[in-house]
Design an enzyme around this catalytic site. Structure first.
Site, PDB file in Angstrom:
ATOM      1  N   ARG A   1      -8.622   3.106  40.129  1.00  0.00           N
ATOM      2  CA  ARG A   1      -7.204   2.834  39.915  1.00  0.00           C
ATOM      3  C   ARG A   1      -7.000   2.361  38.480  1.00  0.00           C
ATOM      4  O   ARG A   1      -7.962   2.091  37.763  1.00  0.00           O
ATOM      5  CB  ARG A   1      -6.673   1.811  40.913  1.00  0.00           C
TER       6      ARG A   1
ATOM      7  N   CYS B   1      -3.810   5.215  29.959  1.00  0.00           N
ATOM      8  CA  CYS B   1      -3.708   4.561  28.656  1.00  0.00           C
ATOM      9  C   CYS B   1      -2.338   3.890  28.579  1.00  0.00           C
ATOM     10  O   CYS B   1      -1.315   4.566  28.706  1.00  0.00           O
ATOM     11  CB  CYS B   1      -3.860   5.602  27.544  1.00  0.00           C
TER      12      CYS B   1
ATOM     13  N   GLU C   1      -0.741  -5.855  39.099  1.00  0.00           N
ATOM     14  CA  GLU C   1      -1.865  -6.558  38.456  1.00  0.00           C
ATOM     15  C   GLU C   1      -2.223  -5.953  37.100  1.00  0.00           C
ATOM     16  O   GLU C   1      -3.362  -5.539  36.851  1.00  0.00           O
ATOM     17  CB  GLU C   1      -3.080  -6.569  39.381  1.00  0.00           C
TER      18      GLU C   1
ATOM     19  N   CYS D   1      -8.372   4.831  22.651  1.00  0.00           N
ATOM     20  CA  CYS D   1      -8.194   6.242  22.304  1.00  0.00           C
ATOM     21  C   CYS D   1      -7.354   6.368  21.045  1.00  0.00           C
ATOM     22  O   CYS D   1      -6.835   5.384  20.508  1.00  0.00           O
ATOM     23  CB  CYS D   1      -7.555   6.991  23.470  1.00  0.00           C
TER      24      CYS D   1
ATOM     25  N   GLU E   1       0.188 -12.325  46.754  1.00  0.00           N
ATOM     26  CA  GLU E   1      -1.046 -11.871  47.386  1.00  0.00           C
ATOM     27  C   GLU E   1      -2.023 -13.023  47.518  1.00  0.00           C
ATOM     28  O   GLU E   1      -2.209 -13.815  46.589  1.00  0.00           O
ATOM     29  CB  GLU E   1      -1.733 -10.771  46.568  1.00  0.00           C
TER      30      GLU E   1
ATOM     31  N   GLU F   1     -11.448  -0.811  49.560  1.00  0.00           N
ATOM     32  CA  GLU F   1     -11.224  -2.180  50.018  1.00  0.00           C
ATOM     33  C   GLU F   1     -11.102  -2.284  51.540  1.00  0.00           C
ATOM     34  O   GLU F   1     -10.422  -3.165  52.060  1.00  0.00           O
ATOM     35  CB  GLU F   1      -9.971  -2.749  49.348  1.00  0.00           C
TER      36      GLU F   1
END
Length: 655
Positions: A117, A121, A156, A166, A312, A360
């Site tokens: 995940r 960029c 997050e 890059c 969370e 997960e």
């Protein structure tokens, strides 16, 4: 300060309670069972669609909202509010296939590919345009849906992808530097490029810090960290702007991670209508609750003292910390109440139903692989009922007489290579915070240029990097009557990581009334006794007094007989200086001393060790005292009996 919508009171009745919900992993018959169980557990809000980009837009410009329409309606009909995510945390498989230039690149030139995940960029216009397009379509479709309570952008930021090196990022970095410095002469001065023949004469020579033969330019490193945080912020801002244009009456946030190194949350603060925290204390760590308290205080402070959301946490085991031990019975309840005590208006978890597949799948959830007939679901449902009875806590705030200073740029600079000693900012913050927590003193966490006038004591852990303005702010606070506790290796460098000449501690020499002639970092296992009792390790300053008084000296070691802890009257206030790292008991005695000097009282005196007390107060005079027993034995506190890992909430009339 952000003055937009900063609460969910008109969309959520009382305190928020819920979880991340990922219905795309399940069939529609499971959705209906989910809603039934949510109502049974007392859930009134869920975060929906965080990783749904590929399901919503299976091909470029082709959208499938049917499944999401059904889920939104199911939740709305059940009276469950939705924090609707834009789904842009991880691009769908077609984006990197069609636009490989949107993928991130490491410092060593290796491209990071899909399969995990956050494979984008942050500077990529392809990614940003596609993300904004998706956010726009979501706002157009669901902006007036009765279940919509909050927009959740991304997820997050900076968690796995801290930076990209890059060529797209390199050009964006150059633009950022032009905005910061204006021309190459200013850049060269800021980066001290006369060292090692690093002077640049063309913007094309400026690049991100990539893999090099040895140490890289520290000022370049520092600016690239600033830029990388800002590049992620630009992604968030682009989506936020699209949402605000179409749905100005809906608050916007993203979930952030407390003391997270890669993103400067103070610089993001104005963009959060409501601060949302993800926090995963380690169940195996007996002191995890103290670090968690620091995270909660930081998040409350980022929001300017407003209530925030714990968006969370884990009901039990955390999938990425082997051995993957669950929480003891009662611990989830205790830690959830700790969030409420320190200013949260919502308790939410990752996730509602444990995934059957994916990376997960062994992360705990409210509904486990075995269903709802288990301890966790029963505990969570009990907590939901408790929160329903605490609805009048909603909107109340936490007051603090003490501030602890934190600065992300200082964190980045402090931990760069080739420093006199190896200092880790989280450890240094916790070493100063822990004795305050043990004394039941509530703390705000503030940047060094914050307004300090409302605090009786300001604590400054190892502020190596400090601007002139921040130095004036801290010195002015003391001069006007404030009390300050500062630790070693502070005031040494300016914001470009250039040493302040004229003697250490540079920016704070006059304030502290001393000069540090040399740094004496101590080797691992090496300790120096203190004349006041106890010992110290890690670091020792060779202090020469220039007006300050000695509070404690080194009893032995390389600097035996020299001052280790000092105090200086400056204007109407005092500045206490720690030239070393005292052991835990000695540090607590120093903190007790400065608290007494500053006239700071605990929330509630005389509590048993390990009992945390925090007060929230409403504008109408309502007061709520949270008592949390983090010990494994029953205790009596404020006339209330608390079992092991127990919580009691006392209203004003009960105290």
């Amino acid at each position: 300060m952000n003055t937009r919508i900063t609460h969910l009171y008109d969309r959520v009745d009382g305190l928020g309670f819920g979880a991340d919900y990922n219905p795309e992993q399940w069939s529609p018959d499971v959705w209906r069972e989910d809603v039934r169980l949510m109502r049974e557990a007392g859930v009134n809000i869920v975060t929906l669609g965080i990783f749904s980009w590929g399901m919503i837009e299976p091909a470029p410009g082709e959208y499938d909202f049917g499944w999401l329409d059904e889920v939104m309606d199911l939740l709305g009909d059940a009276g469950i509010a939705v924090s609707l995510a834009t789904g842009t945390a991880s691009p769908p498989s077609w984006l990197p296939r069609l636009h490989p230039e949107s993928l991130p690149v490491r410092r060593d030139g290796v491209t990071l590919h899909p399969g995990s995940r956050q494979h984008y960029c942050p500077s990529s216009p392809v990614y940003r345009d596609a993300a904004v397009a998706l956010a726009t379509r979501l706002a157009e479709r669901y902006g007036t849906h009765p279940a919509l309570a909050l927009w959740h952008v991304g997820n997050e930021y900076g968690c796995h992808l801290e930076e990209c090196c890059c060529e797209v990022s390199a050009e964006d970095f150059r633009r950022w530097l032009r905005g910061r410095y204006g021309d190459l002469d200013a850049l060269n001065a800021a980066w001290s490029t006369t060292f090692w023949s690093q002077r640049v004469t063309d913007w094309a020579e400026v690049a991100p810090p990539r893999t090099a033969p040895t140490l890289t330019n520290p000022a370049q490193e520092l600016d690239f960290r600033r830029f990388s945080s800002d590049a992620l912020l630009a992604c968030y801002r682009a989506e936020r702007a699209a949402l605000l244009e179409l749905t100005p009456g809906v608050p916007v946030t993203t979930n952030i991670m407390g003391m997270w190194r890669s993103v400067d949350y103070f610089s993001w603060a104005e963009e959060f209508d409501i601060v949302a925290l993800d926090i995963y204390p380690e169940p195996k760590d007996p002191g995890a609750h103290i670090g968690a308290a620091l995270f909660h205080d930081l998040m409350r402070s980022v929001g300017g003292g407003r209530p925030y959301l714990m968006m969370e946490s884990a009901t039990g085991a955390i999938s990425y910390r082997p051995p993957n031990r669950p929480k003891h019975p009662g611990l989830n309840r205790l830690w959830s109440h700790q969030a409420l005590a320190r200013g949260a208006d919502a308790v939410m978890y990752f996730q509602w139903r444990a995934s059957a597949g994916g990376a997960e799948k062994f992360h705990s959830a409210i509904v486990s692989h075995g269903g709802s007939d288990n301890r966790i679901f029963r505990e969570v449902s009990g907590l939901g009922a408790e929160l329903g009875a605490l609805r009048d806590v909603t909107g109340s705030r936490v007051h603090a007489d003490v501030a602890i200073v934190h600065d992300w740029a200082n964190w980045w600079a402090l931990e760069l290579d080739a420093r006199p000693g190896e200092l880790k900012l989280p450890e240094r913050m916790l070493a100063h915070y822990t004795p305050l927590w043990r004394e039941n003193v509530t703390v705000d966490v503030v940047p060094p240029d914050a307004d300090l006038s409302g605090y009786k004591l300001v604590v400054v852990p190892n502020l190596y990097l400090c601007s002139d303005a921040a130095a004036r702010n801290l010195s002015g606070y003391v001069e006007r009557g404030g009390h300050l506790l500062m630790s070693f290796f502070s005031g040494i460098a300016d914001e470009c990581d250039r040493i302040r000449l004229g003697g250490y501690p540079g920016a704070f020499r006059e304030l502290l009334g001393l000069r540090v002639e040399e740094f004496w970092p101590l080797s691992e296992g090496e300790r120096a006794g203190l004349s006041s009792g106890g010992s110290a390790d890690l670091w020792a300053d060779h202090v020469v007094l220039e007006g300050a008084s000695e509070l404690a000296a080194y009893a032995d070691g390389p600097l035996a007989g020299l001052p280790a802890v000092t105090r200086h009257s400056y204007g109407a206030g005092t500045a206490t200086y720690l030239g070393t790292r005292p052991d835990e008991d000695a540090m607590r005695e120093v903190v007790r001393d400065v608290l007494g000097l500053a006239g700071v009282s605990p929330v509630l005196p005389g509590l048993p060790e390990g009992v945390e007390a925090v007060e929230r107060a409403g504008e109408d005079g309502r007061r709520f005292l949270f008592l949390l027993n983090h010990g494994d034995r029953p205790v009596l506190a404020a006339g209330a009996e608390l079992g092991p890992h127990d919580v009691v909430v006392l209203r004003r009339e009960d105290v």
